[in-house]
Design a protein around this motif. Structure first.
Motif, PDB file in Angstrom:
ATOM      1  N   PHE A  30       0.799  -1.228   0.000  1.00  0.00           N
ATOM      2  CA  PHE A  30       0.000   0.000   0.000  1.00  0.00           C
ATOM      3  C   PHE A  30       0.831   1.277   0.000  1.00  0.00           C
ATOM      4  CE2 PHE A  30      -3.288  -2.764   2.151  1.00  0.00           C
ATOM      5  CZ  PHE A  30      -4.095  -2.841   1.037  1.00  0.00           C
TER       6      PHE A  30
ATOM      7  N   PRO B 114       3.673   2.080  -3.479  1.00  0.00           N
ATOM      8  CA  PRO B 114       3.162   2.708  -4.709  1.00  0.00           C
ATOM      9  C   PRO B 114       3.163   4.224  -4.643  1.00  0.00           C
ATOM     10  CG  PRO B 114       1.792   0.861  -4.133  1.00  0.00           C
ATOM     11  CD  PRO B 114       2.755   1.048  -3.000  1.00  0.00           C
ATOM     12  N   MET B 115       3.013   4.778  -3.413  1.00  0.00           N
ATOM     13  CA  MET B 115       3.063   6.230  -3.255  1.00  0.00           C
ATOM     14  C   MET B 115       4.452   6.748  -3.633  1.00  0.00           C
ATOM     15  SD  MET B 115       0.060   7.086  -2.121  1.00  0.00           S
ATOM     16  CE  MET B 115      -1.367   6.143  -1.625  1.00  0.00           C
TER      17      MET B 115
ATOM     18  N   ARG C  75       5.248  -0.109  -7.696  1.00  0.00           N
ATOM     19  CA  ARG C  75       4.001  -0.859  -7.589  1.00  0.00           C
ATOM     20  C   ARG C  75       4.227  -2.304  -8.020  1.00  0.00           C
ATOM     21  NH1 ARG C  75       0.422   2.153 -10.764  1.00  0.00           N
ATOM     22  NH2 ARG C  75       0.385   3.597  -9.013  1.00  0.00           N
TER      23      ARG C  75
ATOM     24  N   PRO D 180      -8.860  -1.393   3.283  1.00  0.00           N
ATOM     25  CA  PRO D 180      -7.779  -1.834   2.387  1.00  0.00           C
ATOM     26  C   PRO D 180      -8.182  -1.812   0.911  1.00  0.00           C
ATOM     27  CG  PRO D 180      -8.046  -3.385   4.201  1.00  0.00           C
ATOM     28  CD  PRO D 180      -9.198  -2.436   4.253  1.00  0.00           C
TER      29      PRO D 180
ATOM     30  N   MET E 155     -10.187   0.415  -0.647  1.00  0.00           N
ATOM     31  CA  MET E 155     -10.020   1.789  -1.159  1.00  0.00           C
ATOM     32  C   MET E 155      -8.551   2.158  -1.229  1.00  0.00           C
ATOM     33  SD  MET E 155     -13.022   4.036   0.491  1.00  0.00           S
ATOM     34  CE  MET E 155     -14.412   3.153   1.145  1.00  0.00           C
ATOM     35  N   GLN E 156      -7.801   1.691  -0.210  1.00  0.00           N
ATOM     36  CA  GLN E 156      -6.369   1.936  -0.201  1.00  0.00           C
ATOM     37  C   GLN E 156      -5.727   1.368  -1.468  1.00  0.00           C
ATOM     38  OE1 GLN E 156      -4.222   4.089   1.429  1.00  0.00           O
ATOM     39  NE2 GLN E 156      -5.000   3.185   3.327  1.00  0.00           N
ATOM     40  N   ALA E 157      -6.202   0.176  -1.872  1.00  0.00           N
ATOM     41  CA  ALA E 157      -5.639  -0.489  -3.053  1.00  0.00           C
ATOM     42  C   ALA E 157      -5.920   0.328  -4.312  1.00  0.00           C
ATOM     43  CB  ALA E 157      -6.210  -1.899  -3.193  1.00  0.00           C
TER      44      ALA E 157
ATOM     45  N   LEU F 203      -6.490   3.669  -4.391  1.00  0.00           N
ATOM     46  CA  LEU F 203      -5.735   4.917  -4.290  1.00  0.00           C
ATOM     47  C   LEU F 203      -4.261   4.717  -4.588  1.00  0.00           C
ATOM     48  CD1 LEU F 203      -7.466   6.314  -1.108  1.00  0.00           C
ATOM     49  CD2 LEU F 203      -7.464   7.397  -3.358  1.00  0.00           C
ATOM     50  N   SER F 204      -3.721   3.570  -4.174  1.00  0.00           N
ATOM     51  CA  SER F 204      -2.299   3.351  -4.416  1.00  0.00           C
ATOM     52  C   SER F 204      -2.059   2.699  -5.776  1.00  0.00           C
ATOM     53  CB  SER F 204      -1.687   2.510  -3.294  1.00  0.00           C
ATOM     54  OG  SER F 204      -2.372   1.294  -3.174  1.00  0.00           O
ATOM     55  N   GLY F 205      -3.155   2.513  -6.546  1.00  0.00           N
ATOM     56  CA  GLY F 205      -2.999   2.009  -7.904  1.00  0.00           C
ATOM     57  C   GLY F 205      -2.773   0.514  -8.004  1.00  0.00           C
ATOM     58  N   GLN F 206      -2.960  -0.217  -6.899  1.00  0.00           N
ATOM     59  CA  GLN F 206      -2.808  -1.666  -6.957  1.00  0.00           C
ATOM     60  C   GLN F 206      -3.941  -2.308  -7.755  1.00  0.00           C
ATOM     61  OE1 GLN F 206      -0.417  -3.454  -6.349  1.00  0.00           O
ATOM     62  NE2 GLN F 206       0.878  -2.529  -4.779  1.00  0.00           N
TER      63      GLN F 206
END
Lengths: 222, 280, 213
Positions: free
Chosen positions: A78, A81-82, A86, B183, B185-187, B189-192
């Protein structure tokens, strides 16, 4: 109303669960290979001439060994990626497992290297043994003998740790179990069987390593 | 003493595990968990299962207090019983197990009323409504479910959007499942993942972090939320239904609902196919 | 990150500490019983405890927590979630500590046990006054090492939905969307708990090795 055990859905899902076992072993194996690479590299750097490199390894080992694996895997998945890095869940899991196992492997391998008796190398040279023979018989084999039990139990621990990779949706036994639980609501039955499968896997691994140990690494009997 | 207790538990577990090894469905009766309103009153507290990370329904605020639509409803319910409410925050996939295993008396946990769930738990009359949606960044082109296959999709494991997305997406679509909404939404936002299955409240929350980025692409089911009790427990089910009727008729619920949902209280159907509101 | 979010994290930290202390203290009591049973000389008792230990060492902690969490309730015990999570950690700790202490009980030289028997000391006296004081000293580094594992392990309660430090972290990072900062801080808090213990354990171990020379 009474709770009724029903293992039917779990039995139906058994093929999926066995594929999950394969996923678990795949993650653990790839993680362990990475851990060994990190371990060997770390040992070399740990005794480097440069103090900064030595401290880098020491800091790495201490940070990894004193923070939870769930935090580490969340961080890679998590947070990285910031920072523009990624990775997909499987790769994330392998890297997190490798980095985690690597920190322990550094300590284990270092202990093995330190257990090598310098006097014996000198004795070997005095006996006129070739360098390769000295390396094989006096350095490698005793060192392997010393670290094999710790490394293999580390591998079994890594296999059990893979279950945490379900939190980032990596494909392994726990996430397969959770998928079945989601569809059937049979939590106790599913997790009971999944637990049993982990027990079988670690038992088989233990037997296998014990065999290898007696076959290749035991002291010669006269 | 502790030792004998643990080995006994161990044996019991081994028994359960052993049963799985025998490759046949295995049925065993267990002690009853049934609870009635009278028992709850005499116990002095009501055990409520709720969501801990799903605003505006049920969430723990930053000072650690349980808040949201479900929390307000729970407090009203506890007041009706005359006992304090004790909250158990549950992850999405833990809600039904927590109820069926006797861990809580009732769920006010954003439980969407679905026929397959009605086989595992007893729903009450509906008290809320929601729409399951498919969410992605604005520039992503999604016109129909067939377009979903091109993206990696995240969902909260065991949620309605999990079911909906799994059903609507073309075969072979990569779907990643996470332990809850946070998790998931986190995924995104972090582009996962490039898109997520969610509900009408995901977009405002996501856009708080990246303003103007996300929008609802597809609408799936319109869902009603009901309280859940265990199957066959007549008294408590009747009590909950009477309670919901009462707060809707008095207008009390109509005042609270818009505070969290930004919408007036919708009209609720008298029946939903496949989902009985009362113990039959 | 604002003050409230920081306080929320610290609230989670409090639960991490509580779970660790409960698991460790109750696990130590049960673990002592496991270790004594494992070295009792009574063969069925030794085999039963060996199986118990193997069960916990051969399965993931996450699964142990799941099975205990759902299993206790099915067994008819209606418990608060934090109680059943604590029971899960206690059982886990009892098996690992039992195994560590079995090792150290067996590491006490046999001659001492025989001498104590020759003096016709009862089992209780033999254990309490001769074997255990030495065994505890031998076991301290490994025991502390396990305590570190346990503290880290409490983070798995987050997956069950229990709001300890790790889950508090995901909730807060979902509010402010700064996972790098929040998860970093969460890991730093775990590090602050575990690292001093690890250092102490290593120091004890070194002292023990030097003393044995």
């Amino acid at each position: 109303m009474n709770y009724q055990f029903d293992f039917g859905p779990v039995i139906e899902g058994l093929p999926d669960l066995l594929w999950g076992c394969a996923g678990t072993l795949g993650l653990a194996l790839s993680g362990m290979v990475l851990a060994l690479v990190i371990g060997i590299g770390g040992v070399l750097l740990r005794d480097s001439r440069f103090a900064s490199l030595r401290w880098l390894v020491i800091t790495f080992v201490e940070v990894i060994r004193n923070t939870p694996f769930l935090g580490q895997i969340y961080f890679v998945f998590f947070a990285l990626p910031m920072a523009g890095i990624r990775l997909d869940p499987t790769l994330t899991a392998i890297i997190a497992l490798g980095v985690n196992g690597g920190a322990y492997a550094i300590e284990i391998i270092r202990g093995g290297v330190q257990s090598i008796n310098k006097g014996q190398i000198e004795a070997g040279l005095a006996l006129g043994l070739s360098r390769t023979l000295i390396f094989r018989l006096i350095v490698l084999k005793p060192a392997l003998r010393a670290i094999f039990p710790s490394l293999t139990s580390q591998f079994i621990m890594l296999t059990l740790t893979t279950s945490i990779a379900s939190a980032i949706s990596a494909y392994e036994l726990t996430s397969v179990g959770q998928a079945i639980e989601t569809n059937t609501f049979r939590s106790f039955e599913v997790y009971g069987v999944v637990t049993l499968l982990y027990l079988v896997m670690s038992w088989l691994l233990m037997q296998m390593f014990a065999r290898i140990n007696t076959r290749f690494l035991s002291y010669p009997l006269k | 003493m502790t030792n004998s207790k643990t080995t006994e538990l161990n044996r019991r577990r081994m028994l359960a595990l052993g049963a799985a090894a025998i490759a046949s469905p295995f049925v065993l009766s267990r002690a009853a968990f049934a609870v009635t309103p009278a028992e709850i009153k005499s116990r002095g507290k009501v055990l409520i299962g709720i969501q801990g990370d799903n605003p505006p329904w049920g969430f723990v605020n930053s000072s650690g207090k349980q808040e949201g639509l479900d929390a307000d409803l729970s407090e009203l319910f506890a007041k009706e019983l005359g006992v304090p409410a004790e909250f158990t925050p549950l992850a999405v996939a833990n809600r039904i197990p927590a109820l069926t295993s006797g861990r809580v008396d009732i769920l006010f946990a954003t439980m969407a009323m679905l026929p397959e769930r009605a086989k595992a738990v007893q729903f009450s009359k509906p008290y809320g409504a929601n729409i399951i949606t498919f969410i992605a960044p604005k520039e992503v082109e999604i016109k129909s479910p067939a377009d979903m296959g091109k993206y990696v999709i995240g969902v909260a494991r065991g949620s309605v959007q999990d079911t909906d997305v799994t059903k609507a997406a073309p075969p072979g679509t990569t779907i990643r499942r996470f332990d809850g909404d946070a998790p998931t939404m986190q995924a995104l936002l972090s582009g996962q993942v490039q898109a997520v299955g969610g509900n009408i409240f995901y977009v405002p929350r996501l856009n708080e972090s990246k303003p103007g980025t996300y929008e609802n692409k597809l609408e799936f089911t319109k869902l009603y939320n009901g309280a859940c009790t265990r199957l066959g427990e007549k008294e408590i089910n009747a009590f909950v239904n009477a309670f919901i009727d009462k707060i809707i008729a008095s207008g009390e619920w109509g005042k609270i609902y818009p505070k969290w949902m930004n919408n007036p209280l919708p009209a609720f159907p008298d029946s939903i196919p496949g989902i009985p509101f009362t113990v039959g | 990150m604002d003050k409230n979010q920081l306080l929320f994290l610290l609230g989670g930290l409090k639960w991490t500490l509580t779970l660790s202390v409960i698991g460790f203290v109750l696990g130590a009591v049960a673990g002592l019983a496991v270790a004594l049973a494992r070295t009792s000389g009574i063969s069925w008792l030794e085999r039963a405890t060996a199986g118990y230990i193997a069960l916990f060492q051969g399965t993931p902690l996450l699964m142990q927590l799941f099975v205990v969490y759902y299993g206790l309730a099915l067994a008819g015990l209606k418990l608060d979630p934090w109680v059943s999570v604590s029971i899960g950690f206690t059982l886990h700790a009892s098996a690992f500590l039992g195994e560590i202490w079995r090792g150290s009980i067996e590491a006490v030289p046999r001659g001492q046990v025989e001498a104590a028997k020759a003096l016709s000391l009862s089992y209780i006296h033999r254990m309490k006054d001769v074997v255990l004081p030495q065994a505890i000293r031998i076991s301290l580094p490994a025991t502390i090492g396990f305590l570190v594992q346990l503290i880290k392990g409490t983070s798995l309660a987050a997956i069950i939905g229990f709001t300890e430090l790790m889950r508090a972290g995901t909730i807060v990072s979902n509010q402010n969307f700064k996972p790098l900062l929040v998860l970093g801080l969460v890991c730093a808090l775990y590090f602050a708990l575990c690292w001093p213990l690890s250092v102490y354990g290593t120091w004890l171990e070194r002292r023990l090795v030097t003393a044995a020379r």
